[in-house]
Write an enzyme that holds these catalytic residues in place. Structure first.
Site, mmCIF file in Angstrom:
data_model
loop_
_atom_site.group_PDB
_atom_site.id
_atom_site.type_symbol
_atom_site.label_atom_id
_atom_site.label_comp_id
_atom_site.label_asym_id
_atom_site.label_seq_id
_atom_site.Cartn_x
_atom_site.Cartn_y
_atom_site.Cartn_z
ATOM 1 N N ALA A 38 6.437 29.729 42.631
ATOM 2 C CA ALA A 38 5.624 29.021 41.635
ATOM 3 C C ALA A 38 5.417 27.558 41.989
ATOM 4 C CB ALA A 38 6.279 29.145 40.254
ATOM 5 N N GLU A 39 6.498 26.888 42.368
ATOM 6 C CA GLU A 39 6.388 25.448 42.610
ATOM 7 C C GLU A 39 5.577 25.135 43.869
ATOM 8 O OE1 GLU A 39 9.941 26.596 40.297
ATOM 9 O OE2 GLU A 39 9.278 27.106 42.334
ATOM 10 N N SER A 40 5.790 25.914 44.923
ATOM 11 C CA SER A 40 4.993 25.687 46.139
ATOM 12 C C SER A 40 3.544 26.092 45.914
ATOM 13 C CB SER A 40 5.588 26.429 47.340
ATOM 14 O OG SER A 40 5.643 27.819 47.112
ATOM 15 N N TYR A 108 14.349 40.065 45.926
ATOM 16 C CA TYR A 108 15.619 40.140 46.639
ATOM 17 C C TYR A 108 16.048 38.689 46.886
ATOM 18 C CZ TYR A 108 14.341 45.016 47.154
ATOM 19 O OH TYR A 108 13.991 46.313 46.887
ATOM 20 N N LYS A 228 -1.412 28.349 27.300
ATOM 21 C CA LYS A 228 -2.308 29.246 28.026
ATOM 22 C C LYS A 228 -2.538 30.517 27.214
ATOM 23 C CE LYS A 228 0.691 28.653 31.256
ATOM 24 N NZ LYS A 228 1.538 28.743 32.470
ATOM 25 N N GLY A 258 -0.125 34.253 40.033
ATOM 26 C CA GLY A 258 -0.449 32.922 40.543
ATOM 27 C C GLY A 258 -1.479 32.174 39.728
ATOM 28 N N ALA A 259 -2.101 32.848 38.747
ATOM 29 C CA ALA A 259 -3.123 32.173 37.945
ATOM 30 C C ALA A 259 -2.541 31.008 37.159
ATOM 31 C CB ALA A 259 -3.782 33.175 37.000
ATOM 32 N N ASP A 261 0.004 29.168 37.976
ATOM 33 C CA ASP A 261 0.303 28.067 38.891
ATOM 34 C C ASP A 261 -0.971 27.300 39.236
ATOM 35 O OD1 ASP A 261 2.933 29.019 38.904
ATOM 36 O OD2 ASP A 261 2.516 30.348 40.599
ATOM 37 N N ASP A 297 -0.780 34.935 46.290
ATOM 38 C CA ASP A 297 -0.378 33.871 45.375
ATOM 39 C C ASP A 297 -1.155 32.569 45.585
ATOM 40 O OD1 ASP A 297 1.482 35.737 44.583
ATOM 41 O OD2 ASP A 297 3.141 34.322 44.510
#
Length: 322
Positions: A38-40, A108, A228, A258-259, A261, A297
């Site tokens: 998420a952050e990247s 994992y 959102k 990914g939307a 993000d 993503d």
């Protein structure tokens, strides 16, 4: 690195194996290798929108960790404070897509290298020099030391009067609901901008209606709350203004992951550009709509020019000043 960045974010990125066929994973024989985190995702989204952004994590000293590092750096994101460790492997995830709307993700990541992040790993000057600290509710759920690392980053940002943007991004499988609610509430009270989905806001506040959850999240502080609402768009709430912003129609949903993000990147970009909040949310909605139309993503995250053309299709190509 002493140069000031627009945004700094931290969290776990994993190697993503996503089949190109819509079949159960047991019938898939080939998996293209990508990244997912998420952050990247937000960092890459902001870089494509023309901003300077840094991303921090602890990666495994293995081929997957090096792949993640090179991929994110190759997108124009600063990775100079990332660390490598031989004590744990880089996390992996597999994405199973049975239909455009039916997506299953198998992680994992237990005991992964990123779960070993600890406060001493942070570069205080790096965070202090950024205009905005972006965090999610995923990182503090990875381990107790990751929680302490996030809270330390928040302390650094607060001490240096930096804006904190918080996306709850709840992963219920990572922790017990009671602990999740307590930590997410703790972070929300210190954030300046909060970007929950409606279900996340309901979980944190215990309220049900959009206006009620936004009001509860804001409390007595002068925060910006943007809830959102999926295809319906988003609702924004500050001390001075409130309103709904409609979403953009999506011809075909290819991959919904990914939307959120992309939406977060759009919000942060608009804040950095000092645009009116309604316009900020409108562009974020547009980016979210663009992301769901592409597999992967980060593959659908647009440049600033591309999203402007998406929002104004009749205007044709234009030069964009950055």
């Amino acid at each position: 690195m002493n140069n000031k960045l627009d945004v700094v974010t931290l969290g776990e990125t994993m190697v993503l194996f996503q089949a190109e066929q819509m079949l159960p994973l047991e019938y898939i024989n080939q998996f293209p290798k990508r990244i997912g985190g998420a952050e990247s995702n937000v960092a890459i989204g902001l870089a494509r929108l023309g901003h300077s952004v840094g991303w921090f994590s602890k990666l495994g000293d293995d081929p997957f960790g090096r792949f993640i590092y090179k991929t994110i750096r190759g997108e124009g994101v600063d990775t100079s404070t990332c660390l490598f460790t031989g004590d744990a492997p880089t996390g992996l995830l597999f994405k199973e897509q049975l239909s455009p709307e039916d997506v299953n993700v198998y992680y994992y990541r237990k005991g992964s290298s990123a779960s070993l992040m600890e406060p001493i790993d942070l570069n205080e000057e790096y965070i202090a020099n950024a205009s905005i600290l972006h965090i999610t509710g995923i990182t503090p759920a990875l381990s107790e030391t990751c929680y302490e690392t996030v809270m330390k980053a928040i302390d650094i940002a607060k001490k240096n009067d930096r804006m904190i943007v918080f996306d709850p991004n709840i992963r219920y499988k990572l922790w017990k609901e009671e602990r999740a609610k307590a930590v997410l509430t703790e972070i929300a009270t210190q954030a300046d901008v909060i970007l929950p989905g409606l279900d996340e806001a309901q979980f944190i506040t215990g309220e049900s209606e959009v206006e009620e959850v936004a009001h509860a999240l804001m409390g007595d502080d002068n925060k910006t709350i943007i809830v959102k609402l999926g295809s319906k768009g988003a609702y924004f709430h500050t001390k001075d203004e409130q309103g709904y912003v409609e979403g953009f129609p999506v011809r075909q949903v290819i991959d919904p992951v990914g939307a959120g993000d992309g939406f977060a990147a759009g919000i942060i970009s608009g804040i950095l550009r000092k645009e009116p909040l309604h316009q900020v949310v409108k562009r974020a909605n547009a980016i979210g709509a663009m992301v769901v139309g592409t597999s992967g993503d980060v593959e659908g995250l647009p440049t600033f020019q591309a999203v402007e053309q998406f929002m104004n299709p009749g205007d044709g190509p234009r030069d964009v000043k950055r």
